[in-house]
Design a protein around this motif. Structure first.
Motif, mmCIF file in Angstrom:
data_model
loop_
_atom_site.group_PDB
_atom_site.id
_atom_site.type_symbol
_atom_site.label_atom_id
_atom_site.label_comp_id
_atom_site.label_asym_id
_atom_site.label_seq_id
_atom_site.Cartn_x
_atom_site.Cartn_y
_atom_site.Cartn_z
ATOM 1 N N PRO A 177 0.798 -1.234 0.000
ATOM 2 C CA PRO A 177 0.000 0.000 0.000
ATOM 3 C C PRO A 177 0.831 1.285 0.000
ATOM 4 C CG PRO A 177 -0.031 -1.041 2.159
ATOM 5 C CD PRO A 177 0.608 -2.018 1.227
ATOM 6 N N ALA A 178 2.121 1.203 0.361
ATOM 7 C CA ALA A 178 2.960 2.398 0.371
ATOM 8 C C ALA A 178 3.485 2.754 -1.018
ATOM 9 C CB ALA A 178 4.134 2.206 1.332
ATOM 10 N N ASP A 179 3.248 1.894 -1.997
ATOM 11 C CA ASP A 179 3.705 2.136 -3.360
ATOM 12 C C ASP A 179 2.841 3.232 -3.990
ATOM 13 O OD1 ASP A 179 4.377 2.080 -6.064
ATOM 14 O OD2 ASP A 179 4.689 -0.093 -6.067
ATOM 15 N N ARG A 180 3.415 4.392 -4.230
ATOM 16 C CA ARG A 180 2.670 5.537 -4.767
ATOM 17 C C ARG A 180 2.966 5.767 -6.247
ATOM 18 N NH1 ARG A 180 -1.246 6.105 -1.621
ATOM 19 N NH2 ARG A 180 -1.581 8.218 -2.385
ATOM 20 N N ASP A 181 3.328 4.710 -6.968
ATOM 21 C CA ASP A 181 3.637 4.860 -8.391
ATOM 22 C C ASP A 181 2.428 5.378 -9.169
ATOM 23 O OD1 ASP A 181 6.314 4.170 -8.483
ATOM 24 O OD2 ASP A 181 5.903 2.024 -8.586
ATOM 25 N N THR A 182 2.704 5.971 -10.324
ATOM 26 C CA THR A 182 1.654 6.562 -11.145
ATOM 27 C C THR A 182 0.818 5.483 -11.830
ATOM 28 O OG1 THR A 182 3.068 6.638 -13.098
ATOM 29 C CG2 THR A 182 3.144 8.550 -11.596
ATOM 30 N N MET A 183 -0.310 5.913 -12.364
ATOM 31 C CA MET A 183 -1.194 4.980 -13.057
ATOM 32 C C MET A 183 -0.494 4.358 -14.259
ATOM 33 S SD MET A 183 -5.118 5.463 -14.399
ATOM 34 C CE MET A 183 -4.783 6.658 -15.673
#
Length: 269
Positions: A177-183
């Motif tokens: 859940p900490a992965d904030r990669d783009t769409m």
């Protein structure tokens, strides 16, 4: 009925359909630290599951619900569903015969629990499985049914896609859940273009990618906070650079700050 004790080594379930009464209520305790996963199953009676302590997640075809303290989830009779609990849990289960009340929700939903509804569940759980029909005990469960039917629905629902490529993305997001990669990055991981991912997720969930990911973050936050995690820990686990940015997001979606939300959850215990 006796309280149903569940442990990681023993997740046997009560068979509510085998009890010949319109409503069957039982207390539920998971006192051991561990993870309980009750795989997809269904029963004829509807299920109203109140959480007193801890939190659980319930997946029904097409959706995921998180149930924090002082809330409950309603699962209509015949609905295929799975339940996951991590850590200590205390609550009550009421199984309701179909068609007893036309005001009962036709779809799965999370609902808020009033003090009266909570006390009715506790009291009805102390009744014999085959309580006397037509008397005071029968009148008690009738009032319980009315309270369940009038309970206020809460927005703790996450639409779940059916497309196998989207399901893979969902599983990865829940695991990291900490992965904030783009769409665009998430689309490539699933072998999709960014445009195709945007179109698929709206078609299958009714939400944009960013809105769906935000809702997932809120639901995970509610689950972790109910399990005793600090606000700072939750913010870190969700990949936020600061606590204020997480609190702002949470307040925007839920309407109150995480601290106030959990204080209200535990105030009625």
């Amino acid at each position: 009925m006796p309280i149903l004790h569940v442990s990681p080594a023993n997740s046997e379930r009560l068979d509510p359909d085998g009890v010949r009464r319109p409503i069957v209520t039982v207390g539920l305790v998971m006192a051991e630290v561990g993870k309980i996963e009750i795989d997809f199953h269904r029963h004829r009676k509807g299920q109203f599951l109140l959480v007193q302590r801890g939190a659980l997640s319930c997946e029904v075809e097409g959706g995921l619900w998180i149930v924090p303290p002082r809330s409950a989830v309603w699962i209509p009779g015949g609905a295929l569903h799975a339940v996951t609990v991590t850590g200590i849990l205390e609550g009550y289960n009421a199984f309701v015969e179909p068609d007893l009340n036309s005001r009962l929700p036709e779809v799965c939903c999370a609902v808020s629990v009033t003090p009266l509804l909570r006390e009715l569940l506790i009291r009805s759980a102390s009744l014999p499985a085959l309580y006397v029909e037509g008397g005071a005990e029968s009148r008690l469960v009738t009032v319980l049914l009315d309270e369940i039917a009038s309970a206020r629905v809460e927005d703790l629902h996450l639409p779940m896609p059916f497309d196998h490529r989207l399901r893979r993305i969902v599983e990865l997001m829940i695991d990291t859940p900490a992965d904030r990669d783009t769409m665009d990055v998430w689309a490539r991981r699933a072998g999709l273009s960014e445009r195709t991912l945007a179109r698929l997720i709206i078609r299958e969930t009714g939400m944009s990618f960013s809105r769906w990911r935000q809702q997932l973050g809120v639901m995970l936050a509610v689950k972790w906070l109910a399990g005793g995690a600090s606000i700072q820990q939750v913010a870190n686990d969700l990949g936020y650079e600061s606590i204020p940015s997480f609190v702002t997001m949470f307040r925007k979606v839920i309407g109150v700050s995480p601290r106030r939300y959990m204080t209200e959850r535990h105030a009625g215990r």
